[in-house]
Scaffold this active site. Structure first.
Site, PDB file in Angstrom:
ATOM      1  N   LYS A 677       6.418  14.958  -3.634  1.00  0.00           N
ATOM      2  CA  LYS A 677       5.417  14.905  -2.562  1.00  0.00           C
ATOM      3  C   LYS A 677       5.740  13.713  -1.680  1.00  0.00           C
ATOM      4  CE  LYS A 677       1.248  13.219  -1.765  1.00  0.00           C
ATOM      5  NZ  LYS A 677       1.475  13.126  -0.330  1.00  0.00           N
ATOM      6  N   GLU A 758       5.377   1.386  -8.456  1.00  0.00           N
ATOM      7  CA  GLU A 758       5.818   0.243  -7.645  1.00  0.00           C
ATOM      8  C   GLU A 758       4.857   0.079  -6.478  1.00  0.00           C
ATOM      9  OE1 GLU A 758       9.992   0.046  -6.880  1.00  0.00           O
ATOM     10  OE2 GLU A 758      10.383   1.344  -8.600  1.00  0.00           O
ATOM     11  N   CYS A 792       7.765  -3.328   1.656  1.00  0.00           N
ATOM     12  CA  CYS A 792       6.974  -3.989   0.605  1.00  0.00           C
ATOM     13  C   CYS A 792       7.587  -5.348   0.284  1.00  0.00           C
ATOM     14  CB  CYS A 792       6.836  -3.120  -0.623  1.00  0.00           C
ATOM     15  SG  CYS A 792       8.322  -2.258  -1.042  1.00  0.00           S
ATOM     16  N   GLU A 888      -2.500  -7.911   1.244  1.00  0.00           N
ATOM     17  CA  GLU A 888      -1.305  -7.332   1.870  1.00  0.00           C
ATOM     18  C   GLU A 888      -1.684  -6.721   3.222  1.00  0.00           C
ATOM     19  OE1 GLU A 888       2.520  -4.692   0.511  1.00  0.00           O
ATOM     20  OE2 GLU A 888       0.550  -3.987  -0.084  1.00  0.00           O
TER      21      GLU A 888
END
Ligand code: FAD
Length: 1009
Positions: A677, A758, A792, A888
């Site tokens: 996906k 992750e 990231c 973040e």
């Protein structure tokens, strides 16, 4: 008639005879510099440390710091003894009296720099130039400086060039030509200009942009030079900027205003393989232009840099690898220049008596008067050769760098390297005392005498042969090369691919379940974030029924796929890698449009996908066969791995091909079946991966492509009893939900679900007080703003020690203001759009939070009118507890935190929920060791950007709230997709046991296929 070779030899002997009358003092035994050279030439490792120490020294403020560094660089007892030799005192003594030894060391290094730097400023240099004038030596002056990281710095540089020009012209007004013949070809004032000093945003992929920015900066300088009767030379720098420099030269000097001006020159580097083509092209250009121009022929100053960079990126070497090849090419180009003397004036930039003698002899043979060309040599080097050439009646010009010690350090280190190089003429002649015969050998003959054209390896010759064939287990892994966008053919390929992709906008992609293409009523549109009214494509959207079908298909296919040999599965990945490579430009272009990646970033993503396929295939071959656990008589015990079952792969949009392909390929090669996906924002790229695997021959049901909402089908499948493994990369919020949900066992569930998770980061980099700011600034800007900060791994907190905070900030803000923001379908863009409107709004909200918490130090003002463009933004005065320092943001927003010392810096860096990447800029070996040990991050980077992990080289992934500690692209990654199993058989019968048990055996596959 005597041969050219014997003429060259005879001429060479004459020059050497004159040279020997005045031996080179730089290579004598006395003095600090001489001791440094002697030590460096004896010991390569020590040379490295010595030069590193010389490099950091000018940036150290106190004597204590100097002595501390000295101790750190030469902690090794063996080195420390040797260093005592050149210091004239032991390191221990230096530590005891730092206030004496610190200044002495600094003075010594300054003196050494002064041997190569002709003056600190335009006034200072005049003393040297006058002395040389008395010796009948001309000059070309070059300005030393820090690397230019911002347009403010570039403008300052341009002003310094103007100043220098004025001052030189004023001071030398009444100087005349030393030879008094053909003087119209050789103006007294000669300025050497470095193009990279005039524009901070030069991108090798975009020569047109560089020319557009550089030409307006150069014109006033050229105009003034012309008025003053001066000469301007373009120096040549690294290969990445070579084509731009040539292009700029030809463009500007074809303009009406400068077309008839003969006092322009450029450098050709004979160590480059394409230098002959470039020189021929220049000569043709010169002929068409109809006015003389000049070429300085050199071998080239960046050999080590070019070879290292090419090796890192997997590129063909642009330079020759054997020194005699550069020498021979220098001679070929000498001939080409002299044969075209009617249009080009030559300057031979060499200290090599063989190269010089060859040029002289050839000029005689062609009947060219010695006043019509010149020899150029560097200031502070090869003094006796200059004198000999003057005595012989040749035109000699000295290349004189002007500038302060600190910015001059990289120049000084280059000269030190040149003087100590094993391959160099100067060392051979003045230090090793090699015979004249040997020094004057014809380089072509040396090459002919070698075996198959390959010379025995020397220190500087790269050994490209490895003993193990690439395909053998244990052979070093080789990454796919990055595309080198400095090459025009690659620029053209990506432009063509972008044009082609534009034509395909609006394409429709179906779901793929069990090999069937399935369209649904609902279509999902994927837009170009640079221009949201452009629809890149439509994708069928799956609901729960399709998700159920996909799980069932994967479950059924698993029974056969798990029993397919690992070799077949490895080959599937390798075929996928080949297709990715074939479609590389097309896929990169698609990424530019679908997710707003700049060219090189998009190419890096496809390269990483290729690497994942080849690396995991290689790793699977290493662990695929059952392996003996212990060698015990009478018992065979083999450990091997089973796949886990059905893997659900949920991938993000920021590395739309690499991360998706990495997780899918790991799952497939280990024998799991997969439902992939992709992110809704990068679904068309996801569909391409499906296409690629289908072409590679993945069986129906083994890989299924399901597009849909994470909250609907993603959630359904995570919770599904028939899904055994979830590989997820994405946000912390979703990751934690998956982690928790997968922990609940559903009725009928066979396995405990494995989650590979992750998540994000709040990555910090620390700038130490002795950091090399040229590197720290460029790398921080790239880490924070490259691909709009949507990696990231991106830098989000820059932690700066207060000692050099002001200088860092001055340069950082200037560099941020110069970063190119724009539509990434253009080359050279650093900051493009963020992925979608939701991200755009969220980041703008964070910027508002930042404004309320901290100080807005910089925000870009000019943005493209359409698209989700966020201005690169920097906050200062940020404290660790503020939201912008903790949460973040995933956009081009950088928080700067000022700290007292390294203790506080590490505490602040580690004081976050995340531990993904982290970095440190420093030249203190002790501080570097400390950060290596203490920084809490899955990937710690020293003196380089904190993004851009390479498969196999930098296994990637974090811990704490950044992830479950897995390492994509690492040797142990595949184990996460496998269940270990051990099969033990008693093979002894009445104590009789086989003598030997094989270490490996065939796979346990039944029924055999
Ligand atoms: C006045 C002047 C201006 C210069 N301007 C520039 C410039 O703008 N740009 C620039 O790049 N260089 C420039 N140089 C050249 C550079 O700085 C070195 O001085 C020059 O390359 C040294 O060559 P040589 O002929 O003096 O010495 P040599 O000892 O004969 O040659 C050394 C050179 O050989 C080459 N080499 C070394 N090892 C190998 C190997 N294993 N395989 C192949 N080739 C090898 C390298 O180019 C090395 O510098 C300039 C030099 C001078 C004198």
């Amino acid at each position: 008639m005597r041969s050219l070779q014997s003429e060259v030899e005879q001429r060479g002997r004459r020059i050497l005879g004159l040279v020997d009358k005045h031996p080179e003092s730089l290579f004598s035994k006395a003095g600090f510099y001489q001791r440094l050279m002697t030590l460096s030439m004896r010991d390569e490792q020590l040379k490295l440390q010595l030069f590193r120490f010389v490099d950091v020294l000018p940036s150290l403020r106190t004597s204590g710091e100097i002595v501390e560094h000295l101790q750190e660089y030469f902690a090794n007892a063996h080195d420390s003894r040797k260093v005592s030799e050149f210091l004239g005192a032991g390191i221990r003594l230096a530590r005891m009296v730092p206030w004496i030894s610190g200044p002495i060391l600094r003075w010594n290094v300054s003196e050494m720099a002064r041997q190569f730097i002709a003056g600190r400023n335009p006034n200072d240099v005049m003393r040297t130039l006058r002395k040389r004038r008395a010796q009948r030596i001309g000059f070309t002056v070059d300005l030393l400086g820090e690397a230019v990281v911002s347009e403010t710095e570039a403008d300052e540089y341009a002003a310094r060039y103007q100043n220098l020009l004025e001052s030189l012209a004023g001071e030398t007004k009444y100087w005349t030509d030393p030879l008094g013949k053909n003087s119209e070809l050789f103006p007294v004032v000669n300025l050497s200009v470095k193009i990279s000093a005039l524009y901070s945003q030069m991108s090798p992929a975009d020569p047109a942009d560089a020319v557009a920015h550089l030409a307006p900066k150069l014109r006033p300088l050229l105009r003034r030079a012309r008025e003053l009767g001066a000469f301007i030379n373009f120096d040549m720098e690294s290969y990445a900027h070579k084509n731009t420099t040539l292009e700029l030269f030809k463009t500007v000097f074809t303009e009406e205003e400068f077309k008839d001006w003969p006092h322009a020159g450029i450098v050709i580097q004979a160590y480059l393989r394409d230098s002959e083509t470039d020189l021929r092209d220049l000569i043709d250009w010169g002929r068409t232009r109809g006015t003389r121009f000049a070429v300085r022929l050199v071998k080239g100053a960046y050999w080590d840099y070019e070879t290292t960079k090419s090796r890192q990126n997997g590129w063909n070497f642009p330079v020759y690898l054997q020194k005699p090849e550069s020498d021979a090419n220098f001679e070929t180009l000498t001939r080409l220049l002299l044969e075209n003397e009617a249009v080009v004036t030559s300057a031979f930039g060499s200290h090599n008596v063989r190269s010089i003698a060859h040029a002289q002899t050839l000029a005689d043979e062609l009947g060219i008067d010695r006043s019509r060309f010149e020899f150029q040599l560097l200031y502070g080097m090869a003094g006796p050769i200059k004198r000999a050439l003057v005595d012989m009646g040749y035109r000699v010009r000295e290349y004189c760098p002007v500038g302060e010690l600190l910015p001059g350090m990289s120049y000084l280190v280059r000269r030190l390297l040149e003087n100590t190089s094993n391959e160099g003429f100067l060392r051979a002649k003045f230090s090793e005392k090699v015979s004249a015969k040997e020094l004057l050998r014809n380089p072509c003959e040396i090459l002919r005498g070698s075996r198959n054209g390959v010379l025995p390896p020397s220190n500087a010759t790269i050994n490209m042969t490895t003993t193990t064939p690439k395909t053998q287990p244990g052979a070093p892994y080789e990454n796919a090369p990055l595309t080198n966008f400095a090459l025009p053919e690659n620029q053209e390929k990506i432009r063509a691919a972008l044009r082609e992709q534009r034509k395909q906008f609006g394409r429709k992609v179906p779901l793929t379940i069990n090999g069937e293409k399935i369209s649904t009523d609902k279509m999902f549109s994927s837009v170009n974030p640079s221009q949201p009214d452009q629809i890149v494509g439509y994708a069928a959207e799956a609901g729960i029924p399709e998700a159920e079908r996909a799980v069932a298909a994967a479950r059924t296919a698993f029974e056969k796929w798990r029993r397919t040999s690992f070799e077949e599965r490895c080959q599937l990945l390798e075929r996928a890698a080949e297709i990715l490579e074939r479609r590389r430009f097309e896929l990169s272009a698609l990424e530019v449009f679908e997710v707003g990646k700049p060219w090189a970033e998009a190419d890096g993503d496809i390269r990483e996908a290729i690497d994942f396929c080849t690396f995991y295939a290689r790793q699977m071959r290493l662990i695929g066969r059952p392996r003996l656990t212990q060698n015990v008589p009478g018992e065979e015990s083999y450990r091997h791995y089973w796949p886990r079952g059905v893997a659900l792969v949920i991938a993000p949009w920021n590395f739309p091909m690499a991360i998706l392909c990495g997780m899918v390929s790991a799952a497939l090669v280990t024998g799991n079946t997969v439902i992939m996906k992709p992110s809704e924002q990068s679904v068309i790229i996801g569909a391409m991966l499906m296409e690629i695997y289908e072409e590679a021959g993945v069986p129906p049901g083994v890989l299924n492509f399901l597009n849909g909402k994470g909250s609907v089908i993603g959630a359904h499948m995570v919770d599904h009893k028939d899904v055994d493994l979830i590989a997820f990369t994405g946000s912390r919020e979703v990751g934690l939900w998956i982690w928790e949900t997968a922990g609940k066992t559903r009725e009928g569930q066979r396995e405990l679900k494995r989650v590979i998770c992750e998540m994000g980061g709040k990555n910090a980099m620390i700038v130490d007080s002795d950091a090399d700011l040229d590197e720290a600034i460029v790398d921080s800007i790239y880490s924070a703003f490259g691909f709009q900060g949507q990696k990231c791994s991106a830098l989000s907190r820059l932690i700066v020690l207060e000692e050099n905070y002001d200088r860092v900030m001055e340069r950082l803000l200037g560099a941020a203001a110069s970063a190119r923001v724009g539509n990434p379908d253009e080359p050279g863009i650093v900051v493009g759009p963020v992925i979608d409107e939701a991200a755009y709004r969220r980041i703008l909200d964070y910027i508002e939070v930042g404004k309320s918490e901290a100080t807005l130090a910089y925000q870009a003002k000019e943005l493209p009118p359409h698209g989700y463009f966020i201005p690169p933004t920097i906050f200062t005065g940020v404290k660790p507890n503020m939201r912008i320092a903790r949460e973040e943001i995933f956009g081009p927003v950088l928080s700067v935190l000022k700290v007292r010392d390294l203790d506080e810096a590490i505490e602040v860096a580690n004081g976050t929920d995340y531990a993904l990447t982290g970095g440190f800029f420093s030249r203190s070996p002790a501080n570097i060791e400390r950060v290596k040990a203490q920084l809490e991050a899955g990937n710690v980077y020293i003196n380089r950007p904190c993004t851009g992990a390479i498969v196999g080289r930098h296994p990637f992934g974090g811990f704490k709230m950044s992830g479950s500690g897995t390492k994509a692209g690492g040797e142990d990654y595949l184990l996460n997709f496998l269940i270990p199993r051990v099969v033990t058989e008693n093979v002894a019968r009445h104590g009789l046991a086989p003598e030997k048990t094989p270490e490996y055996r065939d796979e346990f596959l039944w029924p055999k296929q």
